[in-house]
Design a protein around this motif. Structure first.
Motif, mmCIF file in Angstrom:
data_model
loop_
_atom_site.group_PDB
_atom_site.id
_atom_site.type_symbol
_atom_site.label_atom_id
_atom_site.label_comp_id
_atom_site.label_asym_id
_atom_site.label_seq_id
_atom_site.Cartn_x
_atom_site.Cartn_y
_atom_site.Cartn_z
ATOM 1 N N PHE A 78 -3.069 1.859 11.238
ATOM 2 C CA PHE A 78 -4.519 2.106 11.170
ATOM 3 C C PHE A 78 -4.988 2.202 9.723
ATOM 4 O O PHE A 78 -5.973 1.555 9.332
ATOM 5 N N LEU A 79 -4.297 3.000 8.911
ATOM 6 C CA LEU A 79 -4.713 3.179 7.522
ATOM 7 C C LEU A 79 -4.560 1.882 6.718
ATOM 8 O O LEU A 79 -5.358 1.602 5.820
ATOM 9 N N HIS A 80 -3.535 1.090 7.066
ATOM 10 C CA HIS A 80 -3.396 -0.208 6.387
ATOM 11 C C HIS A 80 -4.572 -1.114 6.733
ATOM 12 O O HIS A 80 -5.159 -1.752 5.851
ATOM 13 N N ALA A 81 -4.926 -1.172 8.020
ATOM 14 C CA ALA A 81 -6.035 -2.040 8.433
ATOM 15 C C ALA A 81 -7.351 -1.576 7.826
ATOM 16 O O ALA A 81 -8.157 -2.399 7.366
ATOM 17 N N ILE A 82 -7.581 -0.262 7.803
ATOM 18 C CA ILE A 82 -8.793 0.282 7.190
ATOM 19 C C ILE A 82 -8.866 -0.111 5.714
ATOM 20 O O ILE A 82 -9.935 -0.399 5.166
ATOM 21 N N GLY A 83 -7.706 -0.143 5.072
ATOM 22 C CA GLY A 83 -7.657 -0.478 3.656
ATOM 23 C C GLY A 83 -8.136 -1.878 3.327
ATOM 24 O O GLY A 83 -8.549 -2.146 2.189
ATOM 25 N N THR A 84 -8.120 -2.768 4.302
ATOM 26 C CA THR A 84 -8.555 -4.147 4.066
ATOM 27 C C THR A 84 -10.069 -4.306 4.172
ATOM 28 O O THR A 84 -10.590 -5.387 3.927
ATOM 29 N N VAL A 85 -10.760 -3.233 4.569
ATOM 30 C CA VAL A 85 -12.208 -3.290 4.778
ATOM 31 C C VAL A 85 -12.909 -2.515 3.667
ATOM 32 O O VAL A 85 -12.544 -1.392 3.350
#
Length: 220
Positions: A78-85
């Motif tokens: 989740f935190l990795h995916a959030i980091g791409t936004v």
């Protein structure tokens, strides 16, 4: 002692947090579609799939993936995916604008990798008489396993970034240079150390279940 005992968070609360993260990942997928951003779409999709992996392992293989383990794994993706936004109107994403974001996600992701390596290896150690790994060696093994995976991941990042550059397309993973790679490996190691010191106690039930399955296969 599990997450609930340490932090006073009930299993139901942990499951609720996991569900909210999964819903957010679905939202990120639509954000990526709206922006035409392949990186966001791919990372959100992969994160969503990984977040459901514990439920699949529990249902199909009867492995005890409790709420704490599921939250641990989901938090990493989740935190990795959030980091791409990026924030609306901002240039770049959280990885670009928040200096510690990459370090945090590497440490958390590597802790999941360390937990996976420890669980499988310890189960094989208990199952097979031909394999013997002393408790003191497991600390070293976890660190070596995490570092090896970390190097492998950095090579993948480099290959994907170079391929995207050659094709003139956006990369779903980004390499920021040699210094960033070395820092990534440092925080990979930190994640491994955390698991080696404090995390293995949370994996006892899962290790036992995998050992039982291996023993069951041998007895057939």
């Amino acid at each position: 002692m599990n997450v609930r005992d340490r932090l006073g968070i009930s299993d139901d609360t942990q499951r609720l947090i996991t569900r909210l993260m999964q819903l957010t990942l679905v939202g990120l997928l639509f954000v990526g579609l709206d922006r035409g951003d392949t990186g966001i779409m791919v990372n959100a999709s992969v994160g969503l799939l990984v977040s459901y992996l514990p439920a699949v392992l529990e249902r199909e293989y009867d492995l005890p993936m409790d709420a704490g383990l599921t939250l641990w794994i989901t938090s990493a993706v989740f935190l990795h995916a959030i980091g791409t936004v990026g924030l609306p109107g901002a240039t770049g994403n959280f990885y670009n604008n928040v200096w510690w974001w990459d370090h945090m996600t590497h440490a958390l992701s590597s802790s999941v990798v360390a937990a996976t390596g420890y669980t499988v290896t310890r189960a094989i150690d208990r199952h097979s008489e031909a394999v013997y790994l002393p408790d003191r060696f497991m600390f070293v093994f976890i660190l070596l396993f995490v570092l090896a995976f970390g190097v492998f991941w950095e090579v993948i990042e480099f290959a994907i970034a170079e391929t995207a550059h050659a094709l003139g397309t956006a990369s779903v993973l980004t390499q920021y240079g040699l210094e960033d790679t070395l820092l990534d490996l440092v925080f990979d190691t930190i994640g491994g150390i955390i698991v080696a010191i404090w995390g293995t106690a949370h994996l006892t039930d899962l290790t036992g279940a995998i050992t039982d399955r291996l023993d069951g296969r041998r007895s057939r």
